[in-house]
Write a protein that holds these residues in place. Structure first.
Motif, PDB file in Angstrom:
ATOM      1  N   ALA A  39       0.826  -1.126  -0.006  1.00 24.34           N
ATOM      2  CA  ALA A  39      -0.083  -0.240   0.039  1.00 24.34           C
ATOM      3  C   ALA A  39       0.979   1.273  -0.102  1.00 24.34           C
ATOM      4  N   VAL A  40       1.741   1.117   1.022  1.00 22.03           N
ATOM      5  CA  VAL A  40       2.670   2.524   1.132  1.00 22.03           C
ATOM      6  C   VAL A  40       3.538   2.528  -0.564  1.00 22.03           C
ATOM      7  N   PHE A  41       3.841   1.457  -1.029  1.00 24.01           N
ATOM      8  CA  PHE A  41       4.757   1.533  -2.337  1.00 24.01           C
ATOM      9  C   PHE A  41       3.972   2.296  -3.387  1.00 24.01           C
ATOM     10  N   ILE A  42       2.600   1.501  -3.519  1.00 26.00           N
ATOM     11  CA  ILE A  42       1.736   2.217  -4.491  1.00 26.00           C
ATOM     12  C   ILE A  42       1.438   3.687  -4.444  1.00 26.00           C
ATOM     13  N   VAL A  43       1.095   3.949  -3.051  1.00 25.56           N
ATOM     14  CA  VAL A  43       0.640   5.470  -2.857  1.00 25.56           C
ATOM     15  C   VAL A  43       1.863   6.396  -3.207  1.00 25.56           C
ATOM     16  N   GLY A  44       3.091   5.791  -2.640  1.00 28.09           N
ATOM     17  CA  GLY A  44       4.476   6.596  -2.843  1.00 28.09           C
ATOM     18  C   GLY A  44       4.677   6.540  -4.203  1.00 28.09           C
ATOM     19  N   THR A  45       4.270   6.031  -5.218  1.00 31.26           N
ATOM     20  CA  THR A  45       4.698   6.059  -6.514  1.00 31.26           C
ATOM     21  C   THR A  45       3.511   6.552  -7.293  1.00 31.26           C
ATOM     22  N   MET A  46       2.326   6.074  -7.079  1.00 34.39           N
ATOM     23  CA  MET A  46       1.129   6.506  -7.984  1.00 34.39           C
ATOM     24  C   MET A  46       0.772   8.205  -7.613  1.00 34.39           C
ATOM     25  N   VAL A  47       0.764   8.658  -6.480  1.00 34.26           N
ATOM     26  CA  VAL A  47       0.473  10.121  -6.302  1.00 34.26           C
ATOM     27  C   VAL A  47       1.504  10.947  -6.985  1.00 34.26           C
ATOM     28  N   PRO A  48       2.602  10.885  -7.098  1.00 40.91           N
ATOM     29  CA  PRO A  48       3.476  11.657  -7.686  1.00 40.91           C
ATOM     30  C   PRO A  48       3.199  11.341  -8.983  1.00 40.91           C
ATOM     31  N   THR A  49       3.157  10.316  -9.429  1.00 41.44           N
ATOM     32  CA  THR A  49       3.001   9.936 -10.981  1.00 41.44           C
ATOM     33  C   THR A  49       1.674  10.560 -11.385  1.00 41.44           C
ATOM     34  N   VAL A  50       0.659  10.802 -10.796  1.00 34.76           N
ATOM     35  CA  VAL A  50      -0.548  11.453 -11.208  1.00 34.76           C
ATOM     36  C   VAL A  50      -0.199  12.887 -11.452  1.00 34.76           C
ATOM     37  N   TYR A  51       0.360  13.465 -10.320  1.00 34.54           N
ATOM     38  CA  TYR A  51       0.708  14.749 -10.417  1.00 34.54           C
ATOM     39  C   TYR A  51       1.653  15.219 -11.489  1.00 34.54           C
ATOM     40  N   LEU A  52       2.779  14.145 -11.970  1.00 32.08           N
ATOM     41  CA  LEU A  52       3.526  14.518 -13.112  1.00 32.08           C
ATOM     42  C   LEU A  52       2.592  14.535 -14.396  1.00 32.08           C
ATOM     43  N   ALA A  53       1.685  13.498 -14.413  1.00 33.42           N
ATOM     44  CA  ALA A  53       0.776  13.477 -15.400  1.00 33.42           C
ATOM     45  C   ALA A  53      -0.059  14.721 -15.791  1.00 33.42           C
ATOM     46  N   VAL A  54      -0.439  15.306 -14.766  1.00 32.07           N
ATOM     47  CA  VAL A  54      -1.412  16.582 -14.858  1.00 32.07           C
ATOM     48  C   VAL A  54      -0.398  17.921 -15.061  1.00 32.07           C
ATOM     49  N   LYS A  55       0.944  17.944 -14.451  1.00 27.70           N
ATOM     50  CA  LYS A  55       1.545  18.939 -14.549  1.00 27.70           C
ATOM     51  C   LYS A  55       2.736  18.870 -15.416  1.00 27.70           C
ATOM     52  N   TYR A  56       3.457  17.809 -15.655  1.00 23.98           N
ATOM     53  CA  TYR A  56       4.625  17.655 -16.330  1.00 23.98           C
ATOM     54  C   TYR A  56       4.526  16.284 -17.166  1.00 23.98           C
ATOM     55  N   PRO A  57       3.737  16.246 -18.247  1.00 22.56           N
ATOM     56  CA  PRO A  57       3.420  15.023 -18.981  1.00 22.56           C
ATOM     57  C   PRO A  57       4.597  14.708 -19.799  1.00 22.56           C
ATOM     58  N   ASP A  58       5.507  15.558 -20.203  1.00 23.80           N
ATOM     59  CA  ASP A  58       6.714  15.086 -20.839  1.00 23.80           C
ATOM     60  C   ASP A  58       7.653  14.198 -20.012  1.00 23.80           C
ATOM     61  N   ALA A  59       7.732  14.774 -18.897  1.00 29.30           N
ATOM     62  CA  ALA A  59       8.724  14.236 -17.629  1.00 29.30           C
ATOM     63  C   ALA A  59       8.121  12.825 -17.369  1.00 29.30           C
ATOM     64  N   LEU A  60       6.692  12.728 -17.211  1.00 32.49           N
ATOM     65  CA  LEU A  60       6.217  11.396 -16.830  1.00 32.49           C
ATOM     66  C   LEU A  60       6.634  10.454 -17.840  1.00 32.49           C
TER      67      LEU A  60
END
Length: 224
Positions: A39-60
């Motif tokens: 659970a911690v691993f998924i939250v720790g990876t997916m929350v920042p990943t969603v943020y990148l998808a919204v703000k910095y799609p090229d970086a994602l």
């Protein structure tokens, strides 16, 4: 839509991978430390990943292109396999520890391990936010700028610092002291990756030699 499907596939794939990696060698689903870690691993990876998808799609997109097949240097292909095997070894050894009761790890230490896992993941993702060209593969793009401030002003490879912190926390989060042994080969694999990566950066990224003279340490200030 494509990125959304990639994120969904990554999340599902990560859960399945971690499930097989941990519960199969543990021989049971009655392993609460593994459930919490996943659970911690998924939250720790997916929350920042969603943020990148919204703000910095090229970086994602640069982060989603990963794996030994994505590396252009043969040395990095082999090193990537070594990193993968190190993570697998940490999970399997920790799960076997749970199965056979080799370690007695207090709950407080398990909590500490999860804190380290989350901190390491967030640090690694924070590097991507600071350096949009921080890809999952060793590559230098045309007109890529040299980032030398922030975390990069402390050590030359802050993303790998985050990865090592996560690797150190993983066995503790899984209630295993024996799993900590995998940190040793993990460090040397990262050292090999960094050494080869810097060869490429010195050849292809303008100003990297001067940056190395300014920031002397790769991972640990005052050590290496």
């Amino acid at each position: 839509m494509k990125v959304t499907l990639q994120l969904l596939a990554s999340a599902v794939g990560g859960i399945l991978f971690m499930g097989v990696l941990l519960f199969l060698p543990a021989g049971t689903f009655d392993y609460w430390q593994a459930w919490v870690f996943i659970a911690v691993f998924i939250v720790g990876t997916m929350v920042p990943t969603v943020y990148l998808a919204v703000k910095y799609p090229d970086a994602l997109q640069r982060r989603l292109t990963s794996g030994p097949w994505a590396e252009t240097r043969w040395a990095q292909k082999l090193i990537y396999v070594g990193l993968y095997l190190t993570v697998v070894a940490a999970g399997v050894l920790s799960a076997l520890d749970r199965r056979f009761g080799w370690s007695t790890v207090p709950t407080a230490v398990v909590v500490l391990g999860n804190v380290l896992v989350l901190a390491g993941l967030l640090l690694a993702e924070g590097v991507v936010i600071q350096n949009k060209y921080a890809a999952a593969t060793i590559t230098v793009e045309r007109e890529q700028p040299l980032v030398s401030t922030g975390l990069y002003g402390i050590v030359r490879h802050p993303m790998y610092v985050g990865a090592l912190i996560m690797m150190a926390g993983m066995p503790l989060a899984l209630a295993s002291y024996w799993g900590l042994l995998t940190i040793i080969p993990g460090f040397f694999v990262f050292a090999a990756r960094i050494t080869d990566e810097e060869k490429a950066l010195r050849q292809e990224l303008d100003g990297y030699d001067e940056y190395m003279e300014k920031v002397h340490y790769r991972l640990v200030p005052g050590v290496w």
